[in-house]
Design a protein around this motif. Structure first.
Motif, mmCIF file in Angstrom:
data_model
loop_
_atom_site.group_PDB
_atom_site.id
_atom_site.type_symbol
_atom_site.label_atom_id
_atom_site.label_comp_id
_atom_site.label_asym_id
_atom_site.label_seq_id
_atom_site.Cartn_x
_atom_site.Cartn_y
_atom_site.Cartn_z
ATOM 1 N N SER A 99 0.827 -1.208 0.000
ATOM 2 C CA SER A 99 0.000 0.000 0.000
ATOM 3 C C SER A 99 0.867 1.267 0.000
ATOM 4 C CB SER A 99 -0.947 -0.007 1.198
ATOM 5 O OG SER A 99 -0.207 0.035 2.396
ATOM 6 N N ILE A 100 1.995 1.236 0.690
ATOM 7 C CA ILE A 100 2.876 2.414 0.711
ATOM 8 C C ILE A 100 3.482 2.665 -0.656
ATOM 9 C CG2 ILE A 100 5.063 3.294 1.633
ATOM 10 C CD1 ILE A 100 4.291 1.946 4.298
ATOM 11 N N PHE A 101 4.070 1.605 -1.256
ATOM 12 C CA PHE A 101 4.678 1.778 -2.571
ATOM 13 C C PHE A 101 3.624 2.066 -3.649
ATOM 14 C CE2 PHE A 101 8.382 -0.427 -0.711
ATOM 15 C CZ PHE A 101 9.329 0.541 -1.020
ATOM 16 N N GLY A 102 2.461 1.459 -3.533
ATOM 17 C CA GLY A 102 1.389 1.726 -4.491
ATOM 18 C C GLY A 102 0.889 3.158 -4.398
ATOM 19 N N TYR A 103 0.809 3.689 -3.188
ATOM 20 C CA TYR A 103 0.373 5.069 -3.017
ATOM 21 C C TYR A 103 1.397 6.036 -3.606
ATOM 22 C CZ TYR A 103 -1.640 9.200 -0.855
ATOM 23 O OH TYR A 103 -2.210 10.422 -0.647
ATOM 24 N N VAL A 104 2.678 5.682 -3.457
ATOM 25 C CA VAL A 104 3.721 6.547 -4.012
ATOM 26 C C VAL A 104 3.667 6.528 -5.542
ATOM 27 C CG1 VAL A 104 6.233 6.793 -4.272
ATOM 28 C CG2 VAL A 104 5.244 6.414 -2.019
ATOM 29 N N TYR A 105 3.487 5.369 -6.146
ATOM 30 C CA TYR A 105 3.546 5.251 -7.601
ATOM 31 C C TYR A 105 2.204 5.504 -8.297
ATOM 32 C CZ TYR A 105 8.268 3.507 -7.260
ATOM 33 O OH TYR A 105 9.601 3.395 -7.016
ATOM 34 N N LEU A 106 1.090 5.061 -7.726
ATOM 35 C CA LEU A 106 -0.207 5.189 -8.398
ATOM 36 C C LEU A 106 -1.137 6.219 -7.761
ATOM 37 C CD1 LEU A 106 -1.012 1.440 -9.063
ATOM 38 C CD2 LEU A 106 -0.109 3.098 -10.681
ATOM 39 N N TYR A 113 -7.767 -0.710 -5.772
ATOM 40 C CA TYR A 113 -7.267 -1.964 -6.335
ATOM 41 C C TYR A 113 -7.004 -2.994 -5.228
ATOM 42 C CZ TYR A 113 -6.441 0.652 -10.668
ATOM 43 O OH TYR A 113 -6.584 1.411 -11.797
ATOM 44 N N MET A 114 -6.445 -2.527 -4.130
ATOM 45 C CA MET A 114 -6.164 -3.445 -3.029
ATOM 46 C C MET A 114 -7.458 -3.959 -2.389
ATOM 47 S SD MET A 114 -2.804 -1.859 -1.240
ATOM 48 C CE MET A 114 -2.487 -3.264 -0.221
ATOM 49 N N GLY A 115 -8.481 -3.128 -2.355
ATOM 50 C CA GLY A 115 -9.783 -3.577 -1.856
ATOM 51 C C GLY A 115 -10.359 -4.678 -2.731
ATOM 52 N N LEU A 117 -8.593 -6.749 -4.652
ATOM 53 C CA LEU A 117 -7.766 -7.943 -4.437
ATOM 54 C C LEU A 117 -8.079 -8.617 -3.108
ATOM 55 C CD1 LEU A 117 -4.265 -6.869 -5.773
ATOM 56 C CD2 LEU A 117 -5.773 -8.613 -6.699
ATOM 57 N N LEU A 118 -8.313 -7.820 -2.086
ATOM 58 C CA LEU A 118 -8.655 -8.369 -0.779
ATOM 59 C C LEU A 118 -10.008 -9.082 -0.817
ATOM 60 C CD1 LEU A 118 -7.585 -8.493 2.131
ATOM 61 C CD2 LEU A 118 -8.928 -6.465 2.597
ATOM 62 N N ALA A 119 -10.975 -8.491 -1.503
ATOM 63 C CA ALA A 119 -12.292 -9.129 -1.633
ATOM 64 C C ALA A 119 -12.186 -10.426 -2.432
ATOM 65 C CB ALA A 119 -13.276 -8.165 -2.293
ATOM 66 N N LEU A 120 -11.370 -10.425 -3.486
ATOM 67 C CA LEU A 120 -11.177 -11.634 -4.285
ATOM 68 C C LEU A 120 -10.497 -12.723 -3.451
ATOM 69 C CD1 LEU A 120 -11.358 -12.971 -7.104
ATOM 70 C CD2 LEU A 120 -9.035 -12.108 -7.493
ATOM 71 N N GLY A 121 -9.474 -12.346 -2.698
ATOM 72 C CA GLY A 121 -8.789 -13.315 -1.835
ATOM 73 C C GLY A 121 -9.719 -13.879 -0.774
ATOM 74 N N ALA A 122 -10.545 -13.038 -0.169
ATOM 75 C CA ALA A 122 -11.494 -13.509 0.849
ATOM 76 C C ALA A 122 -12.526 -14.450 0.237
ATOM 77 C CB ALA A 122 -12.181 -12.322 1.511
ATOM 78 N N ALA A 123 -12.972 -14.130 -0.978
ATOM 79 C CA ALA A 123 -13.944 -14.995 -1.647
ATOM 80 C C ALA A 123 -13.341 -16.371 -1.936
ATOM 81 C CB ALA A 123 -14.431 -14.338 -2.939
ATOM 82 N N ILE A 124 -12.104 -16.394 -2.416
ATOM 83 C CA ILE A 124 -11.448 -17.678 -2.688
ATOM 84 C C ILE A 124 -11.242 -18.459 -1.400
ATOM 85 C CG2 ILE A 124 -9.276 -18.705 -3.478
ATOM 86 C CD1 ILE A 124 -9.153 -16.468 -5.582
ATOM 87 N N TYR A 125 -10.827 -17.776 -0.347
ATOM 88 C CA TYR A 125 -10.604 -18.441 0.939
ATOM 89 C C TYR A 125 -11.900 -19.059 1.466
ATOM 90 C CZ TYR A 125 -9.757 -18.996 5.928
ATOM 91 O OH TYR A 125 -9.681 -19.495 7.185
ATOM 92 N N PHE A 126 -12.980 -18.292 1.466
ATOM 93 C CA PHE A 126 -14.243 -18.820 1.988
ATOM 94 C C PHE A 126 -14.839 -19.881 1.076
ATOM 95 C CE2 PHE A 126 -14.303 -14.844 4.549
ATOM 96 C CZ PHE A 126 -14.322 -15.466 5.783
ATOM 97 N N PHE A 127 -14.555 -19.817 -0.225
ATOM 98 C CA PHE A 127 -15.034 -20.849 -1.132
ATOM 99 C C PHE A 127 -14.409 -22.196 -0.769
ATOM 100 C CE2 PHE A 127 -14.309 -23.379 -4.984
ATOM 101 C CZ PHE A 127 -15.627 -23.657 -5.313
ATOM 102 N N PHE A 128 -13.084 -22.207 -0.572
ATOM 103 C CA PHE A 128 -12.428 -23.460 -0.221
ATOM 104 C C PHE A 128 -12.684 -23.863 1.223
ATOM 105 C CE2 PHE A 128 -9.700 -22.390 -3.907
ATOM 106 C CZ PHE A 128 -9.942 -23.555 -4.642
#
Length: 137
Positions: A99-106, A113-115, A117-128
């Protein structure tokens, strides 16, 4: 000169031993009698003691060899890799670093974007996690 104070400071601890009575003659007599008893028991002339006597050499028997039998730390079986605290700390560290490097560059758009990715990761985790396990595996 010590100034009066409201707070109490810690004083250094003093070494204080209260000696017990020690009779070297009596100690030597007890050692000799126990050695003679052990020799007579080894020769078979005296029957074995029932354990109620206070033998000097009996203390080391429980400790001897205990460290040699140690097999190390056992690995935990069946524990989820993501449940360990080291893995969680690493994940949080990478999230903060990204998040620090992304804030500096983007700029602030990185948090969106991180939100995602976090939602996608949580969905995959709860699916399995909620997927039923097969019985015959």
């Amino acid at each position: 000169m010590k100034f009066p104070s409201v707070f109490r400071t810690a004083a250094p601890m003093r070494f204080d031993i209260k000696p017990r009575y020690y009779d070297p003659v009596r100690e030597e007599i007890e050692q000799r009698t126990s050695q003679i008893k052990k020799d007579l028991e080894a020769q078979g002339l005296l029957e074995k003691s029932d354990g109620s006597s206070h033998d000097i050499g009996s203390y080391g028997a429980g400790i001897r060899g205990s460290f040699a039998q140690h097999k190390g730390i056992k690995e935990r079986e069946g524990v989820n890799v993501f449940a360990s605290t080291a893995m969680i700390r690493t994940f949080i560290f990478l999230l903060l670093l990204g998040s620090i490097f992304g804030y500096v560059y983007l700029g602030p758009v990185i948090f969106e974007y991180m939100g995602y990715l976090l939602a996608l990761g949580a969905a995959i985790y709860f699916f399995f996690r909620l997927k039923p396990k097969k019985k015959y595996e």
